[in-house]
Write a protein that holds these residues in place. Structure first.
Motif, short mmCIF file in Angstrom:
data_model
loop_
_atom_site.label_atom_id
_atom_site.label_comp_id
_atom_site.label_asym_id
_atom_site.label_seq_id
_atom_site.Cartn_x
_atom_site.Cartn_y
_atom_site.Cartn_z
N ARG A 230 -26.46 -3.30 29.45
CA ARG A 230 -27.43 -3.80 28.48
C ARG A 230 -28.69 -2.93 28.48
O ARG A 230 -29.36 -2.82 27.45
CB ARG A 230 -27.77 -5.26 28.79
N TRP A 231 -28.99 -2.32 29.62
CA TRP A 231 -30.19 -1.49 29.69
C TRP A 231 -30.12 -0.34 28.69
O TRP A 231 -31.12 0.02 28.07
CB TRP A 231 -30.36 -0.94 31.11
N LEU A 232 -28.94 0.28 28.56
CA LEU A 232 -28.82 1.37 27.60
C LEU A 232 -29.06 0.88 26.18
O LEU A 232 -29.78 1.53 25.41
CB LEU A 232 -27.43 2.00 27.70
N ALA A 233 -28.50 -0.26 25.83
CA ALA A 233 -28.71 -0.81 24.48
C ALA A 233 -30.19 -1.09 24.24
O ALA A 233 -30.73 -0.81 23.16
CB ALA A 233 -27.88 -2.07 24.30
N GLU A 234 -30.86 -1.66 25.24
CA GLU A 234 -32.28 -1.97 25.08
C GLU A 234 -33.12 -0.70 24.90
O GLU A 234 -34.02 -0.65 24.07
CB GLU A 234 -32.77 -2.76 26.29
N ARG A 235 -32.81 0.32 25.68
CA ARG A 235 -33.59 1.54 25.59
C ARG A 235 -33.36 2.25 24.26
O ARG A 235 -34.28 2.87 23.71
CB ARG A 235 -33.23 2.46 26.76
N ILE A 236 -32.16 2.18 23.75
CA ILE A 236 -31.90 2.74 22.42
C ILE A 236 -32.75 2.03 21.38
O ILE A 236 -33.35 2.66 20.50
CB ILE A 236 -30.40 2.62 22.09
N MET A 237 -32.84 0.71 21.47
CA MET A 237 -33.59 -0.07 20.49
C MET A 237 -35.10 0.11 20.64
O MET A 237 -35.85 -0.12 19.69
CB MET A 237 -33.21 -1.54 20.59
N LEU A 238 -35.55 0.48 21.84
CA LEU A 238 -36.98 0.64 22.06
C LEU A 238 -37.56 1.87 21.38
O LEU A 238 -38.78 2.01 21.30
CB LEU A 238 -37.27 0.70 23.57
N ASP A 239 -36.72 2.77 20.91
CA ASP A 239 -37.21 3.92 20.14
C ASP A 239 -37.61 3.41 18.74
O ASP A 239 -36.77 3.22 17.87
CB ASP A 239 -36.10 4.97 20.04
#
Length: 348
Positions: A230-239
């Protein structure tokens, strides 16, 4: 009586059955709190009347029952398993379908029924998890149904065949093999060659959660789509530029219209016009699909090295860890906040 007169009498008979079906449904709808005996009686009457009625009457009956708050479970499941042209209103609107029934229907009735379930106003986490896990592999179904067996038979030498026949069979097999190799060199755009590809159910869920701006649920489905943490998905969305999410969606072969809609819903500034088109559309068209696919795979490899084990929810990590700052649980996009969350590095 001649056959012509018999043919003239058949339509009124069919209409009479339709009238009986609608009368039964209407009388059941008028019951504010039906008793057990009334529910049982309706369940016994409905299926035979429904089967004997015309398709138009079936649609009307299902549309009426989809707004009814009390439908016997057996009748609700029976209706939901009908062809999608009839069952769609009930799958989308009825409150009488339990989570177990919805999951069973999605798994057994096919992709069209599952997409109708995705359109429901409210879905429980259990149903969402089941929908995300669905895979409809058309190639495997074709193989299971015997597709492609004719080709195998065509190149297989028959018992007792002559040397010439065997030689021709080998040449034909080699010719087809060369054609297959050439097709991989100049493959069509739809051939993903084993790359990670979005399933129709995952695409529908991503569109649904983006429409409602449910960023947390969107991140969960995105993580499952990538088979990543989930961390990867969150970091993608934080851009907040939307570049990384657009790269991800194009890397998993999402449809253009759905991807542009998602970007505009999650990042407000991408809906503004730029050179006669929305900025989300311009961003999408500037991306190369092959490059996006390679970048997404690189992110996934880095994610596997970092998170070899499945990650626990943020809330449990915050409770268990002592002396560590808890990471934020809310995914912020420009739809919810203008400033990005600090403390998380962007994926490069």
């Amino acid at each position: 009586m001649t056959n012509e007169f018999r043919d003239l009498e058949r339509p009124p008979a069919m209409r009479k059955k339709d009238v009986v079906l609608m009368a039964t449904v209407t009388s059941f709808e008028s019951l504010p709190h039906p008793s057990r005996s009334e529910l049982r009686q309706f369940a016994e009457l409905f299926a035979p009347l429904f089967t004997a009625s015309s398709e138009e009457a079936r649609r009307e009956a299902v549309a009426a029952l989809s707004q009814c708050r009390t439908v016997p479970p057996a009748v609700a499941f029976f209706i939901a398993c009908q062809p999608i042209t009839i069952a769609a209103p009930f799958l989308i609107s009825s409150a009488c379908l339990t989570d177990d029934a919805l999951i069973t229907i999605a798994r057994t009735q096919g992709e069209a029924h599952a997409r109708a379930i995705v359109s429901r106003e409210a879905l429980s986490p259990t149903v969402i998890d089941a929908l995300v896990g669905l895979r409809y592999d058309h190639a495997k179904r074709l193989s299971a149904n015997g597709g492609g067996t004719e080709e195998v038979r065509a190149v297989r030498p028959m018992p007792g065949a002559t040397d010439d026949a065997e030689r021709l069979a080998r040449e034909e097999h080699l010719r087809r093999h060369i054609k297959a190799l050439a097709g991989h060199v100049n493959r069509p755009a739809a051939d993903r060659l084993g790359l990670r590809t979005l399933s129709p159910i995952q695409e529908a869920l991503l569109v649904r959660f983006a429409r409602n701006r449910e960023a947390g649920l969107f991140a969960s489905v995105l993580a499952d789509t990538l088979s990543a943490s989930r961390w990867l998905a969150e970091r993608i969305m934080l851009d907040i530029s939307g570049q990384q999410l657009a790269t991800t969606l194009k890397g998993v072969a999402m449809e253009t219209d759905d991807a542009v809609f998602i970007l505009e819903r999650l990042y407000d500034h991408l809906s503004a016009p730029q050179n006669g088109m929305p900025r989300a559309q311009a961003l999408w068209e500037a991306l190369d699909e092959d490059e996006c696919g390679r970048r997404v795979e690189a992110w996934r490899r880095a994610d596997r090295y970092t998170y070899a084990e499945p990650q626990r929810p943020v809330a449990s990590d915050a409770r268990d860890g002592e002396g560590h700052e808890a990471l934020p649980q809310v995914i912020r996009t420009t739809a919810s906040a203008r400033r990005p969350v600090h403390g998380l590095r962007r994926v490069r």
